[in-house]
Write a protein that holds these residues in place. Structure first.
Motif, PDB file in Angstrom:
ATOM      1  N   ARG A  57      49.125  -4.743  -1.985  1.00 52.50           N
ATOM      2  CA  ARG A  57      48.553  -5.496  -0.857  1.00 52.50           C
ATOM      3  C   ARG A  57      47.698  -4.601   0.037  1.00 52.50           C
ATOM      4  NH1 ARG A  57      51.607 -10.391   0.782  1.00 52.50           N
ATOM      5  NH2 ARG A  57      49.714 -10.504   2.006  1.00 52.50           N
ATOM      6  N   GLY A  58      47.089  -3.546  -0.563  1.00 51.13           N
ATOM      7  CA  GLY A  58      46.184  -2.687   0.192  1.00 51.13           C
ATOM      8  C   GLY A  58      46.818  -1.460   0.801  1.00 51.13           C
ATOM      9  N   GLY A  59      48.080  -1.213   0.521  1.00 51.15           N
ATOM     10  CA  GLY A  59      48.768  -0.042   1.062  1.00 51.15           C
ATOM     11  C   GLY A  59      48.525   1.194   0.207  1.00 51.15           C
ATOM     12  N   PHE A  60      47.367   1.799   0.387  1.00 50.25           N
ATOM     13  CA  PHE A  60      47.041   3.020  -0.341  1.00 50.25           C
ATOM     14  C   PHE A  60      46.120   3.868   0.520  1.00 50.25           C
ATOM     15  CE2 PHE A  60      44.252  -0.409  -1.920  1.00 50.25           C
ATOM     16  CZ  PHE A  60      43.003   0.071  -1.575  1.00 50.25           C
ATOM     17  N   THR A  61      45.979   5.137   0.170  1.00 54.18           N
ATOM     18  CA  THR A  61      45.090   6.023   0.913  1.00 54.18           C
ATOM     19  C   THR A  61      43.720   6.020   0.248  1.00 54.18           C
ATOM     20  OG1 THR A  61      45.853   7.939  -0.342  1.00 54.18           O
ATOM     21  CG2 THR A  61      46.921   7.521   1.772  1.00 54.18           C
TER      22      THR A  61
END
Length: 185
Positions: free
Chosen positions: A33-37
């Motif tokens: 859900r977009g939780g990345f660096t």
């Protein structure tokens, strides 16, 4: 927007609004859900009018490694759904955050000269006419076998490997070669 530490695009009163991914600390959201660096590369096309798509954003995630899931072979006219993931560190642990190769992350698909990349019937018809072995729709990640032969699919991502020398800063690439068989159709 930032500080939510996720990559997200939505609309507020009809206006597109983007939340930027974390570029250094742990994200708050889950990887799917977009939780990345990562980071965002914005581009503006000055030749476009206000009612056209004049601004684009590529959401680039950092990777330590890439996995590409694709079949070893297909028959002409068959399709396959490609998938895969990148691995990022989670806090101080190496390689524990697994991020799927799909939206909201921009994925850099490429391949051999026998591969066409495009969406829709016109792109498929053009690829077939040019004798391409397969076409990859980057929006759906669907690979369609068009002609007998060999095709290589490549995925490239920004590096987040530990620095050892200048080569550790180079983008990370992985490839998969697929044999397209004549089949009975």
């Amino acid at each position: 927007g930032s500080h939510a530490q996720i990559a997200d695009v939505h609309r507020v009163e009809g206006v597109p609004y983007m939340v930027l991914p974390s570029s250094g600390k742990d994200p708050y959201g889950t990887p799917d859900r977009g939780g990345f660096t990562g980071w965002v590369d914005w581009s503006v096309d000055p030749r476009r009018k206000a009612d056209q798509q004049w601004i684009e954003a590529e959401v680039r995630a950092f990777a330590q490694s890439i996995t590409l899931d694709a079949p070893d072979s297909l028959e002409v006219h068959e399709t396959a759904q490609l998938s895969g993931s990148i691995v990022q560190p989670q806090g101080v642990s190496m390689g524990t955050r697994v991020v799927p190769l799909r939206y909201p992350m921009s994925v850099d698909w490429n391949g051999s000269s026998t591969l066409a990349i495009g969406s829709g019937k016109d792109a498929t018809d053009t690829a077939r006419r040019k004798g391409k072995v397969a076409i990859l729709d980057p929006q759906t990640r669907t690979l369609t076998a068009l002609n007998h032969g060999t095709v290589t699919i490549t995925v490239t991502n920004e590096s987040m490997r530990p620095y050892t020398d200048d080569s550790s800063l180079a983008p990370i690439t992985t490839s998969k070669t697929i044999q397209v068989l004549r089949g009975g159709k």
